[in-house]
Design an enzyme around this catalytic site. Structure first.
Site, mmCIF file in Angstrom:
data_model
loop_
_atom_site.group_PDB
_atom_site.id
_atom_site.type_symbol
_atom_site.label_atom_id
_atom_site.label_comp_id
_atom_site.label_asym_id
_atom_site.label_seq_id
_atom_site.Cartn_x
_atom_site.Cartn_y
_atom_site.Cartn_z
ATOM 1 N N GLY A 1 0.694 -0.755 -0.293
ATOM 2 C CA GLY A 1 0.131 0.192 -0.317
ATOM 3 C C GLY A 1 0.953 1.420 0.397
ATOM 4 C CG HIS B 1 10.158 -0.596 -0.451
ATOM 5 N ND1 HIS B 1 8.395 -0.864 0.173
ATOM 6 C CD2 HIS B 1 10.069 -0.399 -1.649
ATOM 7 C CE1 HIS B 1 8.526 -0.532 -0.940
ATOM 8 N NE2 HIS B 1 8.902 0.068 -1.820
ATOM 9 C CE LYS C 1 -12.319 10.587 -8.335
ATOM 10 N NZ LYS C 1 -12.517 12.014 -8.691
ATOM 11 C CG MET D 1 -2.204 1.185 -8.895
ATOM 12 S SD MET D 1 -2.950 3.055 -8.543
ATOM 13 C CE MET D 1 -3.209 2.294 -7.265
#
Length: 296
Positions: free
Chosen positions: A51, A109, A232, A257
């Protein structure tokens, strides 16, 4: 036209303190470790495919007080550089961060033990998002398939073994989430769960807003909920990475995505894999108070 060697699927991972990282990152390690954080830096921390882009857009909209036009000033990957990113001859993540005015919002990360020490000495704020291991594994598999600067993941069955053994880029999911969870009370860390963000985005956005020291009207928060919805963002060229060249991210293989749901692992795990994973999960997560929701 042949790809430059650094963009081929022959990309190798090298280890730093036992953590596999991309070759250019390791080659740039001294610059990364000597990075000078500032006390007002906010660092978005995630294991890959947990995310990151979603929380980044939420933070961006809070920072801009819900002003959509200001949020569209540039593509999302240019707004908040990844500290450990290196891909010569492009500017490194450190180069980009050094060129930013304060206060800066940055990304990583990296597990906590590999973070540049200046973040800890400056008592920066950290925003960590954790996602359940099974969905994270599936999402990372599809990302590995389309990302041309990562090694070829092979088949799902082959990748399954790679992931559970922590041999993917940025290392073991288990060690990553546990590492950040264990220090959450020692530093300024807001620890969020992807599944909570899916279940009640408004509540989680309000947590982030308070953590950032912002106080926005409810109608602005509602607007942020709408503008940062998966639908969106998937259609927004500033957030869906569609501007990235196909030689780096081939979205004809898998979109950046993809689904953004909880429980997609059930479409990939065999019964035997699920049973085996649950056994390994129980062993590796023994002794931690971390609890994850595997389906909504």
């Amino acid at each position: 036209m042949a790809l430059a060697p650094e963009l081929s699927r022959q990309t190798k991972l090298k280890e730093v303190a036992g953590i596999p990282l991309m070759d250019p990152t390791v080659n740039n390690w001294s610059q990364i470790q000597t990075f000078k954080a500032k006390p007002d830096d906010l660092l978005i921390c995630t294991y890959p495919k947990s995310g990151t882009t979603w929380i980044q857009e939420i933070v961006n909209m809070i920072e801009q007080n819900g002003d959509v036009e200001k949020c569209q000033r540039t593509i999302i990957q240019h707004r908040h550089p990844v500290i450990e990113w290196a891909r010569p001859p492009q500017p490194s993540g450190v180069d980009k961060a050094n060129a930013m005015p304060a206060p800066r919002i940055l990304r990583t990360h990296l597990p906590p033990q590999l973070l540049p020490p200046s973040f800890w000495t400056n008592n920066c704020k950290y925003l960590y998002v954790a996602r359940n291991a099974k969905d994270c594994m599936v999402s990372y598999y599809h990302f590995y398939r389309m990302c041309q600067v990562l090694p070829n993941p092979g088949t799902w069955n082959e990748y399954f073994e790679t992931f559970i053994n922590g041999k993917v880029s940025w290392g073991s999911w288990f060690d990553h989430v546990k590492g950040w969870w264990e220090i959450r009370d020692r530093y300024q860390i807001l620890f969020l769960f992807y599944e909570d963000m899916k279940r009640d985005p408004k509540r989680e956005i309000q947590k982030v807003m308070q953590f950032m020291g912002k106080n926005l009207d409810e109608e602005v928060v509602d607007k942020i909920v709408l503008e940062t919805s998966f639908e969106k963002m998937k259609d927004n060229p500033l957030t869906n990475f569609s501007t990235i060249p196909k030689t780096i991210m081939d979205q004809s293989i898998s979109p950046f995505m993809r689904k953004g749901i909880v429980g997609d692992w059930k479409n990939h795990f065999t019964v035997a894999q699920n049973e085996r994973f649950d056994e390994i999960y129980e062993q590796k997560m023994d002794g931690t108070s971390l609890n994850f929701c595997m389906e909504l």
